[in-house]
Design a protein around this motif. Structure first.
Motif, mmCIF file in Angstrom:
data_model
loop_
_atom_site.group_PDB
_atom_site.id
_atom_site.type_symbol
_atom_site.label_atom_id
_atom_site.label_comp_id
_atom_site.label_asym_id
_atom_site.label_seq_id
_atom_site.Cartn_x
_atom_site.Cartn_y
_atom_site.Cartn_z
ATOM 1 N N GLY A 1 44.758 -17.005 131.443
ATOM 2 C CA GLY A 1 44.705 -15.580 131.091
ATOM 3 C C GLY A 1 44.757 -14.715 132.342
ATOM 4 O O GLY A 1 44.141 -13.654 132.436
ATOM 5 N N GLY B 1 45.384 -10.844 132.417
ATOM 6 C CA GLY B 1 44.432 -9.912 131.810
ATOM 7 C C GLY B 1 43.643 -9.158 132.876
ATOM 8 O O GLY B 1 43.837 -9.369 134.081
ATOM 9 N N LEU C 1 50.677 -21.622 130.076
ATOM 10 C CA LEU C 1 49.699 -22.554 129.502
ATOM 11 C C LEU C 1 48.977 -21.882 128.337
ATOM 12 O O LEU C 1 48.159 -20.975 128.540
ATOM 13 C CB LEU C 1 48.675 -22.973 130.580
ATOM 14 C CG LEU C 1 47.558 -23.906 130.090
ATOM 15 C CD1 LEU C 1 48.130 -25.218 129.563
ATOM 16 C CD2 LEU C 1 46.550 -24.174 131.207
ATOM 17 N N ILE D 1 34.020 -16.962 129.912
ATOM 18 C CA ILE D 1 33.522 -15.588 129.834
ATOM 19 C C ILE D 1 33.221 -15.246 128.382
ATOM 20 O O ILE D 1 34.042 -15.479 127.495
ATOM 21 C CB ILE D 1 34.554 -14.572 130.397
ATOM 22 C CG1 ILE D 1 35.108 -15.051 131.744
ATOM 23 C CG2 ILE D 1 33.917 -13.193 130.513
ATOM 24 C CD1 ILE D 1 34.077 -15.287 132.829
ATOM 25 N N SER D 2 32.033 -14.719 128.161
ATOM 26 C CA SER D 2 31.656 -14.349 126.797
ATOM 27 C C SER D 2 31.233 -12.878 126.751
ATOM 28 O O SER D 2 31.538 -12.117 127.669
ATOM 29 C CB SER D 2 30.577 -15.308 126.283
ATOM 30 O OG SER D 2 30.423 -15.139 124.891
HETATM 31 N N1 LIG Z 1 37.394 -6.185 127.559
HETATM 32 C C1 LIG Z 1 36.097 -6.057 127.298
HETATM 33 O O1 LIG Z 1 35.570 -4.963 127.093
HETATM 34 C C2 LIG Z 1 35.234 -7.298 127.245
HETATM 35 C C3 LIG Z 1 33.884 -7.155 126.907
HETATM 36 C C4 LIG Z 1 33.081 -8.296 126.870
HETATM 37 C C5 LIG Z 1 33.629 -9.530 127.161
HETATM 38 N N2 LIG Z 1 34.944 -9.635 127.469
HETATM 39 C C6 LIG Z 1 35.471 -10.967 127.769
HETATM 40 O O2 LIG Z 1 35.915 -10.974 129.113
HETATM 41 C C7 LIG Z 1 37.032 -11.863 129.254
HETATM 42 C C8 LIG Z 1 38.158 -11.152 129.958
HETATM 43 O O3 LIG Z 1 38.535 -10.021 129.175
HETATM 44 P P1 LIG Z 1 39.759 -9.090 129.582
HETATM 45 O O4 LIG Z 1 39.415 -7.702 129.167
HETATM 46 O O5 LIG Z 1 40.170 -9.378 130.986
HETATM 47 O O6 LIG Z 1 40.862 -9.662 128.579
HETATM 48 P P2 LIG Z 1 42.387 -9.223 128.428
HETATM 49 O O7 LIG Z 1 42.717 -8.155 129.428
HETATM 50 O O8 LIG Z 1 42.621 -8.979 126.977
HETATM 51 O O9 LIG Z 1 43.177 -10.539 128.906
HETATM 52 C C9 LIG Z 1 43.205 -11.701 128.149
HETATM 53 C C10 LIG Z 1 44.439 -12.473 128.562
HETATM 54 O O10 LIG Z 1 44.470 -13.706 127.844
HETATM 55 C C11 LIG Z 1 45.812 -13.929 127.421
HETATM 56 N N3 LIG Z 1 45.869 -14.854 126.295
HETATM 57 C C12 LIG Z 1 45.752 -14.585 124.971
HETATM 58 N N4 LIG Z 1 45.918 -15.710 124.244
HETATM 59 C C13 LIG Z 1 46.140 -16.716 125.123
HETATM 60 C C14 LIG Z 1 46.394 -18.105 124.990
HETATM 61 N N5 LIG Z 1 46.438 -18.688 123.782
HETATM 62 N N6 LIG Z 1 46.574 -18.840 126.102
HETATM 63 C C15 LIG Z 1 46.539 -18.273 127.319
HETATM 64 N N7 LIG Z 1 46.319 -16.953 127.519
HETATM 65 C C16 LIG Z 1 46.122 -16.181 126.432
HETATM 66 C C17 LIG Z 1 46.279 -12.544 127.078
HETATM 67 O O11 LIG Z 1 47.676 -12.498 126.954
HETATM 68 P P3 LIG Z 1 48.329 -11.420 125.926
HETATM 69 O O12 LIG Z 1 47.944 -10.068 126.435
HETATM 70 O O13 LIG Z 1 49.784 -11.729 126.026
HETATM 71 O O14 LIG Z 1 47.716 -11.717 124.579
HETATM 72 C C18 LIG Z 1 45.751 -11.741 128.258
HETATM 73 O O15 LIG Z 1 46.612 -11.790 129.374
HETATM 74 C C19 LIG Z 1 37.344 -12.364 127.842
HETATM 75 O O16 LIG Z 1 36.733 -13.611 127.642
HETATM 76 C C20 LIG Z 1 36.685 -11.346 126.934
HETATM 77 O O17 LIG Z 1 36.312 -11.891 125.686
HETATM 78 C C21 LIG Z 1 35.752 -8.555 127.524
#
Ligand SMILES: NC(=O)c1ccc[n+]([C@@H]2O[C@H](COP(=O)([O-])OP(=O)(O)OC[C@H]3O[C@@H](n4cnc5c(N)ncnc54)[C@H](OP(=O)(O)O)[C@@H]3O)[C@@H](O)[C@H]2O)c1
Length: 276
Positions: A7, A10, A35, A99-100
């Motif tokens: 990921g 992201g 992947l 990460i959760s």
């Molecule tokens: N954002 C928040 O406010 C928040 C709050 C609490 C916890 N978190 C946690 O923090 C972590 C990071 O969040 P983030 O905001 O950086 O997430 P993000 O910007 O949404 O990035 C997630 C990445 O994972 C990719 N992805 C999706 N499905 C996949 C798969 N099957 N295999 C490989 N990659 C895949 C996505 O690609 P696509 O874009 O192409 O789908 C995206 O590039 C996550 O675990 C999230 O649950 C986030």
């Protein structure tokens, strides 16, 4: 150190890549095209071929409302994906970082939530992420699980949405009855790197310090950017969403403070740096 980041495109993936690159670590950067973490065969083959020492899973299905209807995909990406990665890491002796989220809790309390409090997810996103934590812990003893919240960095997030809305609106209504801790990917990535450096395994809450409501966060964003769009407080009921939002979602970084130290910045300080 050889580190596999999934990921990597992201918000968190980009910041971790930036910070680890500065240290000249050997990075293997993947997103879904290189992947797909939901594909067990693909994950096992990839990990056996590259033999990383640490796998950091930044991939997730983060569209909280969409998860309510896209249930199978939510579980595939947020639970099965971490399961595949934790087991593949174990098979080559690698450590796993998962990460959760604050959404594993019901948000019904009134004091900061520690790692010792019982989760009680109210949404598909929260339940799928909790299962991701459980699989990670069960399948690889060398795990770091970090729960974060209200994350912003390079990518789509609340801060950017508010800045965009301010370009076309004289007044914006923002929810003022949900409390949380806005967290910069800069601080979260620093925390991950420190825990991994210290081999401080286990479950950690990792949010910036202090708390606010979405309304207060928006006021602060506009103050720092000198934006004069009016911000009007409203209630959750006025803004119905498919996934229930936690009312009180303030995490206490208790385990990190007790072990690695009090390393996360205050949310206002981190936000100011981000907006520069
Ligand atoms: N954002 C928040 O406010 C928040 C709050 C609490 C916890 N978190 C946690 O923090 C972590 C990071 O969040 P983030 O905001 O950086 O997430 P993000 O910007 O949404 O990035 C997630 C990445 O994972 C990719 N992805 C999706 N499905 C996949 C798969 N099957 N295999 C490989 N990659 C895949 C996505 O690609 P696509 O874009 O192409 O789908 C995206 O590039 C996550 O675990 C999230 O649950 C986030």
């Amino acid at each position: 150190m050889k580190i596999l980041i999934t990921g990597a495109n992201g918000q968190l993936g980009r910041e971790l890549t930036r910070q680890y690159s500065e240290r000249k670590e050997e990075l293997i950067l993947t997103d879904v095209e290189q992947l797909d973490i939901t594909n067990v065969g693909e994950v096992n083959t990839f990990v056996k071929l590259h033999r990383p020492e640490v796998i950091i899973n930044c991939a997730a299905h983060t569209a909280v409302d969409k998860c309510e209807t896209d249930v199978d995909n939510a579980y595939r990406i947020n639970a099965v994906g971490p399961k595949n990665l934790a087991a593949a890491a174990f098979a080559v002796g690698a450590e796993i970082v998962q990460i959760s989220t604050d959404y594993v809790f019901d948000g019904e309390g009134s004091r900061p939530i520690t790692e010792f409090d019982e989760p009680n997810p109210q949404t598909v996103y929260g339940a799928s992420k909790l299962l991701g934590e459980k699989f990670t812990a069960q399948l690889n003893p060398k795990h770091y699980i970090l729960r974060t919240a209200w994350l912003y960095g390079e990518g789509n997030n609340f801060v950017r949405t508010m800045l965009k809305l301010s370009e076309t609106n004289k007044s914006i209504k923002v929810v003022n009855d949900q409390q949380g801790s806005p967290t910069s990917t800069v601080d979260l990535a620093m925390a991950i790197i420190k825990l991994v450096d210290e081999k401080n395994f286990g479950l950690f809450h990792a949010t910036c310090k202090g708390q606010c409501t979405w309304y207060e966060l928006t006021k602060e964003i506009f103050r720092l950017k000198g934006i004069d769009t009016e911000v009007v407080p409203c209630t959750t009921e006025e803004f119905p969403r498919p996934a229930k939002r936690p009312r009180y979602s303030v995490l206490s970084n208790r385990m990190m403070v007790l072990t690695t130290g009090d390393i996360m910045r205050d949310w206002k300080e981190a936000l100011e740096e981000y907006l520069k």
